[in-house]
Motif scaffolding. Structure first.
Motif, PDB file in Angstrom:
ATOM      1  N   PHE A 152      -1.086  -1.501  -4.198  1.00 12.69           N
ATOM      2  CA  PHE A 152      -0.606  -1.543  -5.637  1.00 12.69           C
ATOM      3  C   PHE A 152       0.069  -3.080  -5.983  1.00 12.69           C
ATOM      4  O   PHE A 152       0.504  -3.650  -5.134  1.00 12.69           O
ATOM      5  N   ARG A 162       0.744  -1.282  -0.025  1.00 15.66           N
ATOM      6  CA  ARG A 162      -0.047  -0.181   0.097  1.00 15.66           C
ATOM      7  C   ARG A 162       0.864   1.236   0.039  1.00 15.66           C
ATOM      8  O   ARG A 162       1.945   1.464   0.933  1.00 15.66           O
ATOM      9  N   HIS A 163       0.771   2.227  -0.953  1.00 13.59           N
ATOM     10  CA  HIS A 163       1.451   3.328  -0.978  1.00 13.59           C
ATOM     11  C   HIS A 163       1.007   4.242   0.135  1.00 13.59           C
ATOM     12  O   HIS A 163       0.141   4.084   1.001  1.00 13.59           O
ATOM     13  N   TRP A 166      -3.968  -1.176  -9.512  1.00 16.94           N
ATOM     14  CA  TRP A 166      -4.258  -0.667  -8.091  1.00 16.94           C
ATOM     15  C   TRP A 166      -5.780  -0.626  -7.552  1.00 16.94           C
ATOM     16  O   TRP A 166      -6.428  -0.901  -8.574  1.00 16.94           O
ATOM     17  N   GLU A 184       0.897  -1.130 -13.659  1.00  8.43           N
ATOM     18  CA  GLU A 184       0.441  -1.409 -12.354  1.00  8.43           C
ATOM     19  C   GLU A 184      -0.895  -1.776 -12.271  1.00  8.43           C
ATOM     20  O   GLU A 184      -1.821  -1.208 -12.870  1.00  8.43           O
ATOM     21  N   TYR A 201       1.663   8.054  -0.217  1.00 11.14           N
ATOM     22  CA  TYR A 201       1.215   9.014  -1.215  1.00 11.14           C
ATOM     23  C   TYR A 201       0.117   8.482  -2.298  1.00 11.14           C
ATOM     24  O   TYR A 201       0.492   7.786  -3.207  1.00 11.14           O
ATOM     25  N   SER A 228       6.374   2.008   1.580  1.00 10.33           N
ATOM     26  CA  SER A 228       5.018   1.898   1.376  1.00 10.33           C
ATOM     27  C   SER A 228       4.568   1.490   3.074  1.00 10.33           C
ATOM     28  O   SER A 228       5.442   1.575   3.878  1.00 10.33           O
TER      29      SER A 228
END
Length: 308
Positions: free
Chosen positions: A260, A252-253, A274, A272, A255, A297
């Motif tokens: 992802f 999980r990002h 997402w 990607e 920003y 992440s």
């Protein structure tokens, strides 16, 4: 005031020597063919967009990205500003296009009135039983199998020669807003921006475009939204079983907050999957963020060097 305000990203365009191989890969990635000619392949998602990914036959290359304008009038304003013309698209899906180059030399199409398609059937989502909220009773979860189901193109990341010049160009021409601006070291050492569309009170993705001052013009990656977390996990399994090259994920990002999963197509271009990203309205102020969170992440580990 910007020349126009684009509504979204529309599609990415590539070149590859083997359209059969590309279609097989993108089908496993979760897209479906909308049309194919002798020299080009048009792949769609489950939504109404005619094409999210276009491949022309030839030596491998990234050819550019298209943005969706609200009307042909928007295209006319862009054409006048850049001393060019509004063209009728001569490829499947029809519509109109203005062709531009950004300051780094990336080919940019701005399109309107492309044909829309009926949506494709999708797997039914299920209520989720979280620790503090139980929504599913007397129901089992049976997801099925197969690839992810890509719904739409969500964003594109472009490496650019000079960040500030590129930022100004995209804001002045397309009305993009800064969600997060990234600095490295000192806060005035700006590296890039996550940019979103300005659709007023309508929530939009945290970013539609991320421009990065890399000192050179390169395609970084394109990101496609899938139906949900289970769908993303199914796609991971399908791509792994097909022998596709994984790059980074699942995670999980920080920003944008998306869950992802990054892969490479047969010619090394990063794509990607997402889901579950942040949504902002136009009145959300920009944030200044350190580079530390860019390739980290919240869970899933740090990015490999090839993501930089």
């Amino acid at each position: 005031m910007p020349v126009t305000k684009v509504l979204d990203v529309a599609y990415v365009r590539f070149r590859a020597p083997d359209l059969d191989k590309m279609e097989t890969y993108l089908t496993t990635f979760g897209m479906a063919r909308s049309e194919r000619t002798n020299d080009a392949l048009y792949m769609r998602g489950t939504g109404s967009d005619f094409a999210l990914h276009i491949t022309e036959r030839g030596d491998p290359a990234f050819l550019g990205v298209a943005f969706q304008a609200g009307s042909k009038d928007d295209l006319a304003r862009l054409a006048k500003t850049h001393d060019t013309v509004v063209e009728e698209r001569s490829e499947p899906g029809g519509g109109f296009v203005v062709r531009l180059q950004d300051p780094s030399g990336h080919s940019i199409e701005v399109v309107a009135d492309i044909a829309e398609l009926d949506g494709l059937p999708t797997r039914l989502d299920h209520p989720r039983n979280c620790a503090n909220q139980k929504l599913r009773t007397n129901q089992t979860v049976r997801i099925g199998d197969g690839p992810s189901q890509v719904r739409r193109l969500g964003h594109v990341v472009l490496n650019c020669i000079d960040y500030k010049t590129s930022l100004a160009w995209y804001q002045e021409n397309f009305g993009l807003l800064i969600s997060d601006e990234i600095y490295i070291g000192e806060k005035d050492a700006l590296l890039g921006s996550f940019l979103r569309c300005d659709r007023g009170d309508q929530p939009v993705d945290h970013h539609t475009l991320f421009v990065v001052g890399a000192g050179k013009a390169e395609f970084n990656h394109a990101a496609f939204e899938v139906e949900n977390f289970d769908d993303l996990m199914l796609g991971h399994t399908a791509l792994k079983d097909a022998g596709a090259q994984s790059v980074w994920g699942i995670g999980r990002h920080i920003y944008g907050s998306q869950i992802f999963d990054y892969w490479k197509d047969p010619w090394g271009f990063k794509l990607e999957h997402w889901t579950d990203g942040d949504l902002f309205t136009a009145d959300e102020p920009p944030r200044l963020q350190p580079i530390d969170g860019l390739l980290a992440s919240q869970w899933g580990g740090e990015a490999p060097p090839e993501m930089a």
